[in-house]
Write a protein that holds these residues in place. Structure first.
Motif, mmCIF file in Angstrom:
data_model
loop_
_atom_site.group_PDB
_atom_site.id
_atom_site.type_symbol
_atom_site.label_atom_id
_atom_site.label_comp_id
_atom_site.label_asym_id
_atom_site.label_seq_id
_atom_site.Cartn_x
_atom_site.Cartn_y
_atom_site.Cartn_z
ATOM 1 N N ILE A 1 77.561 55.918 19.621
ATOM 2 C CA ILE A 1 78.145 57.199 20.030
ATOM 3 C C ILE A 1 77.024 58.099 20.528
ATOM 4 O O ILE A 1 76.228 58.616 19.733
ATOM 5 C CB ILE A 1 78.910 57.875 18.884
ATOM 6 C CG1 ILE A 1 79.982 56.929 18.324
ATOM 7 C CG2 ILE A 1 79.541 59.176 19.355
ATOM 8 C CD1 ILE A 1 80.789 57.507 17.178
ATOM 9 N N PRO A 2 76.919 58.275 21.851
ATOM 10 C CA PRO A 2 75.850 59.126 22.393
ATOM 11 C C PRO A 2 76.065 60.590 22.024
ATOM 12 O O PRO A 2 77.194 61.046 21.856
ATOM 13 C CB PRO A 2 75.970 58.911 23.907
ATOM 14 C CG PRO A 2 77.367 58.446 24.119
ATOM 15 C CD PRO A 2 77.772 57.707 22.891
ATOM 16 N N GLY A 3 74.943 61.278 21.878
ATOM 17 C CA GLY A 3 75.017 62.722 21.620
ATOM 18 C C GLY A 3 74.962 63.094 20.153
ATOM 19 O O GLY A 3 74.701 64.254 19.812
ATOM 20 N N LEU A 4 75.210 62.143 19.258
ATOM 21 C CA LEU A 4 75.109 62.435 17.828
ATOM 22 C C LEU A 4 73.644 62.349 17.394
ATOM 23 O O LEU A 4 72.827 61.715 18.047
ATOM 24 C CB LEU A 4 75.956 61.471 17.008
ATOM 25 C CG LEU A 4 77.464 61.462 17.280
ATOM 26 C CD1 LEU A 4 78.186 60.593 16.249
ATOM 27 C CD2 LEU A 4 78.031 62.871 17.266
ATOM 28 N N ASP A 5 73.346 62.963 16.246
ATOM 29 C CA ASP A 5 71.946 63.021 15.802
ATOM 30 C C ASP A 5 71.897 63.068 14.282
ATOM 31 O O ASP A 5 72.927 62.996 13.597
ATOM 32 C CB ASP A 5 71.265 64.247 16.407
ATOM 33 C CG ASP A 5 69.754 64.078 16.567
ATOM 34 O OD1 ASP A 5 69.183 63.177 15.917
ATOM 35 O OD2 ASP A 5 69.142 64.842 17.329
ATOM 36 N N ASP A 6 70.693 63.240 13.769
ATOM 37 C CA ASP A 6 70.480 63.386 12.328
ATOM 38 C C ASP A 6 71.397 64.455 11.746
ATOM 39 O O ASP A 6 71.663 65.477 12.387
ATOM 40 C CB ASP A 6 69.032 63.824 12.068
ATOM 41 C CG ASP A 6 68.156 62.661 11.649
ATOM 42 O OD1 ASP A 6 68.616 61.514 11.724
ATOM 43 O OD2 ASP A 6 67.006 62.913 11.250
ATOM 44 N N VAL B 1 69.246 56.063 17.676
ATOM 45 C CA VAL B 1 68.563 55.173 18.624
ATOM 46 C C VAL B 1 68.741 55.712 20.041
ATOM 47 O O VAL B 1 69.516 56.642 20.278
ATOM 48 C CB VAL B 1 69.132 53.728 18.549
ATOM 49 C CG1 VAL B 1 68.864 53.109 17.187
ATOM 50 C CG2 VAL B 1 70.623 53.709 18.868
ATOM 51 N N GLU B 2 68.012 55.108 20.961
ATOM 52 C CA GLU B 2 68.214 55.368 22.382
ATOM 53 C C GLU B 2 68.710 54.104 23.044
ATOM 54 O O GLU B 2 68.136 53.035 22.859
ATOM 55 C CB GLU B 2 66.909 55.825 23.050
ATOM 56 C CG GLU B 2 66.625 57.299 22.892
ATOM 57 C CD GLU B 2 65.525 57.785 23.832
ATOM 58 O OE1 GLU B 2 65.191 57.042 24.792
ATOM 59 O OE2 GLU B 2 65.013 58.891 23.605
ATOM 60 N N GLY C 1 71.552 58.735 20.745
ATOM 61 C CA GLY C 1 72.797 58.819 20.002
ATOM 62 C C GLY C 1 72.666 58.088 18.678
ATOM 63 O O GLY C 1 71.550 57.823 18.214
ATOM 64 N N VAL C 2 73.793 57.760 18.066
ATOM 65 C CA VAL C 2 73.796 57.076 16.770
ATOM 66 C C VAL C 2 74.581 55.776 16.897
ATOM 67 O O VAL C 2 75.708 55.764 17.398
ATOM 68 C CB VAL C 2 74.404 57.965 15.662
ATOM 69 C CG1 VAL C 2 74.471 57.198 14.344
ATOM 70 C CG2 VAL C 2 73.580 59.239 15.492
#
Length: 535
Positions: A180-185, A131-132, A138-139
């Motif tokens: 947690i910002p910066g995480l992704d798929d 999400v944003e 992030g996630v």
């Protein structure tokens, strides 16, 4: 509670809401308003607060050897967007937005619906989602663990350190969350849960959309909304069709054994390879539907999928979620319906699964006479608990909504509706009226059928029910369980018994072929020869 006490709990990884101390806070310094930023980063030797708007760094004071840092801004009165910059003992530099600078993502209304068991898209709120928040990608992680002392997200991104990303519990809901910002798929993760007694459990996400390939057992962050479907004509036809007045011929298949690749170490076929090979076979044989033995994620190959861990994840044995969507899409484009075996009757005891999730019997009963199928070595869901019923119903709706599944065949219904199923005297507890019927499970099945048919007209629900329970396929408003169809197990056993006899003697046993006509119209029966009869 004093700040020192909060900090002590965070360092010990026992805090129920580390946001009380971590992140940016307004403080008073000599009677004047000021801003402070606190962070707990055990891996850091040095740390800085980076003002994003000014692109300026301010070194933080290390107030504890355990890795607690703080920076006071005595001349600042307003909050500002910032990052944290750290230098580790091996001179690695990292810069990131602080997870503890974000407000809760879940709303009070979400928590209310989850608590009363009516959040039918619960899978959109719990689990992991890319999400944003405030323009930062992030996630978001959320999990239900009401009896935990502390819950953390762990993964490669924090070296599986449960101290690093401790979550906050939202009020009395029992739901823990963190962004947690910066995480992704593709991020691999689990939840580290500390119980009230101090035990620590590493649990897979019950709402995960994807898992590592067994024997690994971690969950994987995955965006399942990217696939572009091309089956609108099929879905329109399905919503208008009465399958009870139409021919239905179903081919049951176990994807793990239907075909292998012997020249490649006997590996499984991928979902896309199965689309190329299996669909053509189904069409040539003239079937209207294919029924898949469970593709929900499961740890043990030998269970054929009937001991499910991931109620929202197609097994990674055959590929990614989008690959399974492709398989179903191709089935629909070839006018083949897809029925999924769905198992709300029980779940395995594997350590990473839902069993004893937060140090207590959460998804199952605490009383072993209610919680266990000893014959199968599995645990029984607590159907009387709102959050558990909601978990299962949202799972059913998930497959119909996100994967366009055309029907759910519910496994082992008899084991759900009878408290004494496959149990000896003294191994079960009677219901409140002294009977052997599982009243909570019966109510759950009725509600399940009402909701899925309401939300998805034209789908089928099929009961594998082997007893004389009446009204399995009768509507709930007439006192039935509400299934579309019921497997005719009696017909199956009689027919197989007849053909097992020497042809010379069959003329004396024609009653095996005709007996089922005595009850053939008491239910919406589906005549069946299933996997159980070939093992």
């Amino acid at each position: 509670m004093t700040l020192k006490e909060h900090i002590k709990l965070i360092i010990k990884a026992e805090h129920w809401d580390p946001f009380h101390a971590l992140g940016m806070h307004e403080v008073r310094t000599e009677g004047k308003k000021a801003i402070t930023v606190r962070a707990f980063m055990p891996e850091a030797d040095k740390a800085w607060v980076v003002d994003v708007s000014k692109n300026k760094s301010y070194e933080m004071e290390k107030t504890s050897k355990a890795g607690f840092f703080e920076k006071n801004f005595e001349n600042r009165k307003d909050f500002f967007q910032y990052k944290l910059k750290v230098k580790t003992s091996d001179n690695r530099i990292a810069e990131f937005f602080d997870p503890y600078s974000f407000m809760p993502v879940l709303s009070d209304f979400d928590l209310h619906l989850i608590g009363e068991g009516s959040h039918y898209k619960k899978y959109e709120k719990l689990g992991s989602h890319v999400v944003e928040v405030n323009g930062i990608k992030g996630v978001h992680f959320a999990v239900w663990a009401p009896n935990a002392k502390r819950v953390s997200v762990v993964g490669d991104f924090n070296n599986w350190d449960g101290r690093r990303h401790q979550m906050r519990v939202l009020g009395t809901s029992g739901v823990w969350e963190i962004f947690i910002p910066g995480l992704d798929d593709g991020e691999v993760y689990k939840f580290e849960i500390k119980s009230k007694s101090g035990e620590i459990f590493l649990k897979a996400d019950p709402y995960a959309f994807y898992f590592e390939v067994r024997p690994k057992s971690a969950s994987v962050v995955y965006d399942i909304n990217r696939y572009r479907w091309d089956d609108s004509e099929w879905l329109k036809m399905r919503s208008e069709k009465n399958w009870l007045e139409s021919p239905v011929s179903v081919y049951e298949a176990h994807l793990g054994s239907w075909m292998r690749m012997p020249e490649e170490e006997n590996r499984f076929l991928t979902y896309r390879e199965l689309a190329d090979k299996l669909i053509g076979y189904i069409k040539d044989m003239g079937y209207t539907h294919i029924e898949l033995m469970p593709v929900t994620e499961h740890p043990l190959d030998a269970s054929w999928g009937y001991q499910t861990i991931g109620y929202f994840a197609p097994t990674s044995r055959h590929g990614a979620p989008e690959d399974f969507m492709y398989f179903i899409d191709k089935c629909h484009q070839n006018n083949i319906g897809v029925i999924l075996d769905w198992v709300p009757a029980h779940f395995p005891k594997d350590a990473h699964g839902p069993g004893y999730f937060d140090g207590t019997a959460l998804y199952e009963h605490a009383d072993p006479r209610k919680s266990e199928h000893k014959e199968w070595g599995t645990l029984i869901f607590n159907y009387g608990r709102n959050e558990v019923r909601n978990f299962l119903i949202s799972s059913a709706l998930f497959w119909l909504e996100k994967y366009h599944i055309d029907g759910l065949r519910v496994d082992a219904v008899a084991s759900m509706i009878y408290l004494d199923y496959s149990k000896k005297e003294g191994e079960w507890v009677a219901n409140v009226f002294g009977g052997r019927e599982n009243l909570e499970a019966i109510d759950f099945l009725k509600r399940f059928n009402e909701i899925v048919h309401q939300h998805h007209p034209g789908i089928l629900t099929i009961a594998e029910e082997s007893t004389a329970w009446t009204g399995v396929s009768r509507p709930t408003y007439l006192g039935g369980l509400g299934f579309s169809l019921k497997w005719n197990m009696g017909w199956m056993h009689d027919v197989l018994e007849y053909f097992s006899k020497d042809p010379v003697y069959r003329k004396h046993h024609h009653s095996n072929l005709t007996f089922s006509l005595l009850y053939a119209f008491t239910e919406n029966f589906m005549l069946v020869l299933s996997h159980d009869e070939v093992v």
